[in-house]
Design an enzyme around this catalytic site. Structure first.
Site, PDB file in Angstrom:
ATOM      1  N   GLY A  12      64.064  -5.621  70.734  1.00  0.00           N
ATOM      2  CA  GLY A  12      63.378  -4.567  70.408  1.00  0.00           C
ATOM      3  C   GLY A  12      63.973  -3.232  70.881  1.00  0.00           C
ATOM      4  N   ASN A  90      60.016  -6.887  74.389  1.00  0.00           N
ATOM      5  CA  ASN A  90      59.773  -5.616  74.059  1.00  0.00           C
ATOM      6  C   ASN A  90      59.555  -5.850  72.677  1.00  0.00           C
ATOM      7  OD1 ASN A  90      59.211  -2.636  74.067  1.00  0.00           O
ATOM      8  ND2 ASN A  90      60.934  -2.937  72.599  1.00  0.00           N
ATOM      9  N   SER A 143      50.098  -4.793  75.901  1.00  0.00           N
ATOM     10  CA  SER A 143      49.504  -3.463  75.067  1.00  0.00           C
ATOM     11  C   SER A 143      48.061  -3.291  75.973  1.00  0.00           C
ATOM     12  CB  SER A 143      49.188  -3.480  73.614  1.00  0.00           C
ATOM     13  OG  SER A 143      48.600  -2.509  73.267  1.00  0.00           O
ATOM     14  N   GLN A 153      43.397  -3.902  63.831  1.00  0.00           N
ATOM     15  CA  GLN A 153      44.301  -4.548  64.708  1.00  0.00           C
ATOM     16  C   GLN A 153      44.041  -5.897  64.942  1.00  0.00           C
ATOM     17  OE1 GLN A 153      44.458  -1.375  67.615  1.00  0.00           O
ATOM     18  NE2 GLN A 153      46.625  -1.287  67.252  1.00  0.00           N
ATOM     19  N   TYR A 156      46.772  -8.097  65.481  1.00  0.00           N
ATOM     20  CA  TYR A 156      47.694  -7.700  66.583  1.00  0.00           C
ATOM     21  C   TYR A 156      47.040  -7.710  67.871  1.00  0.00           C
ATOM     22  CZ  TYR A 156      50.170  -4.060  69.308  1.00  0.00           C
ATOM     23  OH  TYR A 156      50.884  -3.397  70.297  1.00  0.00           O
ATOM     24  N   LYS A 160      49.058  -9.561  71.806  1.00  0.00           N
ATOM     25  CA  LYS A 160      49.120  -8.666  72.711  1.00  0.00           C
ATOM     26  C   LYS A 160      48.568  -9.378  74.033  1.00  0.00           C
ATOM     27  CE  LYS A 160      52.189  -6.104  71.710  1.00  0.00           C
ATOM     28  NZ  LYS A 160      53.575  -6.066  72.093  1.00  0.00           N
ATOM     29  N   ILE A 189      51.401   5.209  72.602  1.00  0.00           N
ATOM     30  CA  ILE A 189      52.703   5.926  72.690  1.00  0.00           C
ATOM     31  C   ILE A 189      53.290   6.379  71.268  1.00  0.00           C
ATOM     32  CG2 ILE A 189      54.864   5.440  73.818  1.00  0.00           C
ATOM     33  CD1 ILE A 189      52.685   5.008  75.784  1.00  0.00           C
TER      34      ILE A 189
END
Length: 253
Positions: A12, A90, A143, A153, A156, A160, A189
């Site tokens: 990535g 990443n 994360s 999320q 997600y 992580k 970020i």
């Protein structure tokens, strides 16, 4: 320079945190190998920036969710750069979606890229380092979401947390080979992955209000910690998780 004479590979790496880390690694003396899903012509300027520093650069287009990408990436690194010293996992996606009607294909893709992709790549990098017999460093970009929840999320955050846990377990498995495994846990970020979400000024302001340092993070804020963990300065650091979030996690009052 912290990575003088080293070879660093990153997934990535075409944009966001990966791009910033790749450039900083080159400035710190490393040759850099990048893989991403984008077409080669879109990363030409990045490769040129790396080469301007006097370091070598290579790019391999591929999907980390496919195990063969990891095999091709390591083979290309060995043949063109002579080996691998630092690997950065990443690559990741975060398609925000409500939990109750989350489509199965979104869940499967997120797991495929974020967790399975990390596993395949870390495993391949570790095998490359073991064959070389000179140790190495593996850093995974997890994360803050590995430690906290997110309403949109739910697909997600588990990936992580899995990446964070993967680094803890591989630190044990690979310690005898002098391969250190650590994770960085970024907060919010500014990257292409969340640019649409952060375009909401009210939401961005609310996020900033919770951050003691008073700003959102930039990709460059992760580049230094990643380089540090890959360098000899972190020679006794393994199994660790470094929060890079401007202090957001501890601000509960």
């Amino acid at each position: 320079m912290l990575l003088e004479g080293k070879v660093l590979a990153i997934t990535g790496g075409a944009s966001g945190i990966g791009k910033a880390a790749a450039l900083e690694a080159a400035r710190q003396g490393a040759d850099v190998a990048i893989t991403d899903i984008v077409a080669p012509e879109t990363v030409r300027s990045l490769l040129d920036e790396i080469e301007v520093t006097g370091r070598r650069a290579l790019y391999l287009q591929g999907d980390v969710a496919e195990p063969e990408t990891a095999v091709r990436f390591m083979s290309t690194i060995e043949s063109q750069l002579g080996g691998l010293d630092v690997f950065v996992s990443n690559a990741g996606i975060c398609p925000f979606h409500a939990f109750l009607d989350l489509p199965p294909d979104v869940l499967k893709k997120t797991i495929g890229v974020n967790l399975l992709g990390a596993y395949f790549m870390v495993q391949a990098a570790a095998n490359q380092m073991v064959r070389q017999g000179r140790g190495g460093a593996i850093i995974a970009v997890s994360s803050i979401s590995a430690l906290v929840g997110g309403e949109f999320q739910t697909h997600y955050t588990p990936t992580k947390a899995g990446v964070h846990s993967l680094m803890q377990s591989t630190a044990i498995a690979l310690g005898p080979h002098n391969i250190r495994c650590n994770s960085v846990l970024p907060g919010t970020i500014r990257t292409p992955i969340n640019q649409e979400d952060l375009a909401d000024e009210g939401k961005a302001s609310a996020m900033i209000a919770r951050i003691p340092l008073g700003r959102l993070g930039e990709p460059e804020d992760l580049a230094g910690p990643i380089v540090f963990l890959g360098s000899s300065l972190a020679s006794y650091v393994t199994g660790a998780a470094l929060l890079v979030d401007g202090g957001c996690f501890v601000n509960l009052q």
